[in-house]
Design an enzyme around this catalytic site. Structure first.
Site, PDB file in Angstrom:
ATOM      1  CD1 TRP A 210      -2.574   1.893   0.066  1.00  0.00           C
ATOM      2  CD2 TRP A 210      -2.006   1.736   2.642  1.00  0.00           C
ATOM      3  NE1 TRP A 210      -3.330   2.838   0.557  1.00  0.00           N
ATOM      4  CE2 TRP A 210      -2.915   3.297   2.232  1.00  0.00           C
ATOM      5  CE3 TRP A 210      -1.600   1.678   4.084  1.00  0.00           C
ATOM      6  CZ2 TRP A 210      -3.622   3.233   3.014  1.00  0.00           C
ATOM      7  CZ3 TRP A 210      -1.777   2.582   5.001  1.00  0.00           C
ATOM      8  CH2 TRP A 210      -3.354   3.834   3.986  1.00  0.00           C
TER       9      TRP A 210
ATOM     10  CG  ASP B 127      -2.320  -2.874   6.977  1.00  0.00           C
ATOM     11  OD1 ASP B 127      -1.454  -1.781   6.713  1.00  0.00           O
ATOM     12  OD2 ASP B 127      -3.581  -1.924   7.768  1.00  0.00           O
TER      13      ASP B 127
ATOM     14  CE  LYS C 110      -9.985  -0.440   2.593  1.00  0.00           C
ATOM     15  NZ  LYS C 110      -9.264   0.922   3.346  1.00  0.00           N
TER      16      LYS C 110
END
Lengths: 428, 410
Positions: B138, B220, B256
């Site tokens: 990311w 993460d 999300k």
């Protein structure tokens, strides 16, 4: 090997070991060397208060407004705005990095005024921030990265306790200018001017726009004019912290007077705003950070860099509070209701100040308590010394910070009498 | 003379620029496969039904106000979040050595964790500790650690473009060669941007090397539940590492899996060796939080907390999450079938082997440019597509576009 993009240079140390600190062996912890952090002095007061069983206890620590029953106050305009928002059934898509556009625009207008030349020429940028703290931190980070002048930030003495660690963590150095005069519990105007006149050029100076925290002592307009003049002479970068617009005098334009005056005098300021107190949106974390620039082109460049700073902290700001604030500011009848309610909160505080001063007189105090009435905003610097503060906490369960600061918002018509007795008892 | 005359114009953040360009495009068949947010089959954002329900409950609750949360956040939120990651029967939680720091999204959790590590890990204020992030990763990982003060951020081998899968040999090699105490950022599941996760056997090997070489584990976790549809399955790697005795951090995002993107709901779960260590760690976390945002926003945390702590709402949430995961799986399946049916050169198994929101298609920058300019299908220059942007209505057009890109452009 894929290359990583970065706005900083990445260099590889190859096989050189990094400097080793505490080694972790199989059964030990990485964290043996982590010291116990000291409790936050302000929020720590509330913790101690909660543990106290005295029915007469008073929490005059943290600066959150309370109504005359001592209860948190949710503004009607906030409830109405929430109902309006709920009916719209909006989605939860990410906000832009700089936040909700309608909020940032209204936030800037509130501070700078509707007829602001700065806004007309689009020569400022306002980003939505995580309330006042988040705003100050973004500002501090921005200055740390881009300010070409000395990285010394001059705070008034005293200032909000969190200012120092915020600027320090951002990589700035802290200095001070005289501000509070303990002998009068008022403004040390002469001392402030003297100190400011010696500040090296292009340093950063932090000014509390209104309702100075923790003292409640504000310069008068004539004094502000002189400060503005000497700050200009010294070519200092002005960082205004405005956490109490509307809350200080009850009038939002009056409370923003100093900010607007400085801009009119040609200072391109940076400004932090909070809606925690004046809209009672504490936990929603609503704030703004503004940079007044030379022109629109510079504002665009500054905006782009603010986004680069924000993205690796929290990506984009929370919607809920900003949506409420924007709805209030942009809906005429909600805005009028808000102005009334802010006026109401400020008035209650002013009334409590008057009652406290009167109560102290009635108790036969020989001291001069005029400063209780003269000081402005949520806080009052009582003048109590540390030993007296310790006594009032221990013996009367009246909780305040060690510097003798009390939050007037925690005072009500029901307990102002007890407070007067307690203060008199430890100061006579 | 302005103090800011020398401030350079910064480049826009790529993924947001892509969406901005998409918005300006007037082509009737345009498709946005860029930013990572879930879309329904009508290509609309989806506020989860359980979220709507809980929000109504919150609005109707007159006893709730807008007071400050504690610095570390809403306690019920923190404990429920850590429980979701570590499991109901987590021994670490029972041992009182797990704590949470409510943060602003996954980004905020990563940043607070990074700031803490820079101050207190491997010595005091040691900015030279190497931080390893996957190649690719990311794009914000790099800046989070750099802005927290780390000077040495390095890639570890991850994506093998030739075989379109995990470069496990290279990954292990980097683990073996990394200086002791280096920090490794691991994607708990649904790797962003490749969608390629290690298998359980591979995770076990990774853990073995990391333990032996004294490397720090920073997970993460932005897609728990979203990847496979199962919360427990998606947390397997985290729970395995905890069971192996690692002290670690997990940056959790509820953007999300709860669809709460703009409320900024995240949690940094800290697993420490014992409760005494945990207490000291959390006290220092407070100091870091206090100068960053003072205390976190309450709305999103309330929604998640109410949901996780109520059995019926929790069940409803899991069903909503499965709805999203299932739609993504369906789109993966269909895209692969259509490309195979078109006879598009290359193998397309990676589309169904990869997991989560994203797929690394393998399209090269020239092919990506073709997709955007000629076909008005917007995707990242890396070839990453957001599967959520695919719908039953546009999947044929997208498959056809990919086919053209691969056959026309080399």
């Amino acid at each position: 090997m894929a290359l990583l993009k970065s706005n900083k240079v990445i260099y590889c140390l190859g096989n050189i070991s990094p400097s080793l600190g505490v080694l972790s062996t199989r059964n030990s912890s990485w964290w043996g060397g982590v010291q116990m952090g000291p409790p936050d002095p302000i929020l720590g007061v509330t913790e101690a208060f909660k543990r106290d069983t005295n029915p007469k206890k008073m929490n005059l620590g943290v600066g959150a407004y309370r109504d005359d029953q001592g209860k948190p106050f949710v503004l009607s305009c906030v409830r109405k705005a929430e109902a309006l928002i709920a009916s719209k059934q909006l989605d939860k898509e990410y906000l832009p990095i700089g936040g909700l556009g309608e909020f940032s625009k209204a936030c800037a207008q509130l501070a700078l005024g509707n007829d602001s030349e700065v806004l007309k020429s689009s020569r400022s940028i306002t980003v939505q921030t995580i309330s006042g703290t988040g705003s100050l931190r973004i500002g501090a980070n921005f200055l740390s990265r881009f300010h070409g002048g000395p990285h010394d930030v001059y705070l008034p003495k005293p200032s909000w306790g969190n200012h120092t660690p915020i600027f320090r963590d951002a990589g700035m150095q802290l200095k001070a200018y005289r501000y509070y005069e303990p002998s009068t519990c008022g403004f040390d105007f002469k001392g402030a001017l003297e100190d400011i006149s010696k500040i090296p050029e292009q340093s950063v100076i932090v000014l509390h726009a209104c309702a100075h925290n923790p003292t409640g002592v504000d310069p008068k307009p004539e004094q502000w004019k002189e400060i503005a003049s000497i700050v200009k002479k010294r070519n200092l970068l002005v960082f205004f912290d405005m956490a109490y617009q509307g809350f200080a005098s009850g009038d939002i334009d009056r409370d923003a007077w100093a900010v607007r005056y400085f801009i009119e005098q040609g200072h391109n300021i940076v400004l932090s705003q909070s809606f925690a107190k004046n809209m009672g949106l504490y936990g929603e974390r609503v704030g703004g950070f503004t940079v007044v620039c030379k022109d629109a082109e510079e504002a665009k460049r500054v905006e782009s860099q603010l986004k680069i700073l924000i993205r690796p902290i929290y990506s984009n700001p929370p919607m809920n509070g900003a949506r409420i604030a924007a709805t209030i500011l942009n809906t005429p009848d909600l805005r009028s209701l808000w102005l009334e309610e802010v006026h109401g909160m400020a008035n209650r505080i002013i009334k409590m100040r008057e009652q406290l001063a009167a109560g102290l007189k009635k108790n036969g105090s020989s001291h001069n308590w005029q400063h209780v009435i003269d000081q402005i905003g949520m806080f009052c610097f009582t003048g109590l010394k540390p030993e007296q503060v310790e006594r009032i906490i221990k013996e009367y369960s009246v909780y305040m910070t060690k510097d003798g600061r009390i939050s007037m918002a925690g005072v009500s018509s029901g307990n102002v009498g007890y407070l007067a007795e307690a203060i008199h008892a430890v100061t006579k | 003379m302005s103090v800011f005359s020398d401030v350079p114009q910064a480049p826009p953040v790529a993924v947001f620029k892509l969406t901005a360009d998409f918005r300006e495009d007037s082509h009737p068949q345009k498709v946005n496969l860029g930013v990572g947010a879930y879309r329904t089959d009508d290509c609309q954002p989806w506020v989860l039904p359980v979220v709507k329900k809980v929000e109504r409950l919150i609005v109707e609750d007159e006893s709730l106000n807008h007071e400050y949360l504690p610095i570390l956040g809403l306690p019920e939120f923190r404990s429920a979040s850590s429980k979701v990651a570590l499991g109901d029967d987590s021994d670490a939680i029972k041992d009182n050595r797990v704590g949470g720091v409510q943060a602003l999204g996954g980004t905020g959790a990563l940043r607070i964790g990074a700031e803490f590590l820079r101050r207190w890990y491997n010595g005091v204020n040691n900015t030279s500790t190497p931080v390893y992030v996957s190649a690719p990763t990311w794009e914000n990982h790099n800046a989070v650690f750099a802005d927290a003060g780390f000077k040495d951020i390095r890639p570890y081998h991850y994506w093998d473009a030739a075989k379109r899968g995990l470069d496990f040999t290279g990954f292990q090699d980097d683990l073996e060669k990394a200086p002791e105490h280096s920090i490794f950022v691991l994607h708990a599941c649904a790797h962003n941007p490749t969608g390629t996760d290690p298998t359980q056997e591979e995770w076990k090997k990774i853990a073995e090397i990391m333990k032996r070489r004294n490397l720090f584990v920073f997970f993460d976790s932005a897609y728990q539940g979203f990847a496979s549809g199962s919360l427990d399955k998606d947390a397997w790697a985290i729970r395995f590492f905890v069971s192996e005795g690692f002290e670690l951090f997990v940056a959790q995002s509820f953007s999300k899996n709860f669809g709460l993107y703009n409320e900024r709901v995240g949690n940094l779960t800290v697993v420490a060796q014992d409760s005494e260590n945990l207490t000291r760690i959390l006290s220092q976390m407070e100091k870091i939080v206090r100068t960053t945002w003072s205390n976190p926003p309450s709305q999103g945390a309330r929604i998640v907390s109410k949901t996780l702590n109520c059995p019926e709402l929790f069940a409803e949430w899991k069903a909503n999450v499965k709805t999203m995961a299932d739609r993504v799986l369906l789109m993966r399946d269909q895209l692969k079938s259509k490309l195979q049916a078109l006879g598009t050169p290359g193998t397309w198994d990676h589309i169904t082997q990869q997991i989560g929101m994203f797929s690394f298609t393998g399209l090269n920058p020239k092919q990506v440019e073709f997709m955007i300019k000629e076909k008005h299908v917007y995707l990242m220059a890396s070839g990453r597509i957001n599967m959520c942007g695919l719908t039953s209505k546009n999947i044929d057009y997208v498959a056809q576009s990919i086919h053209e890109a691969v056959t026309k452009i080399q």
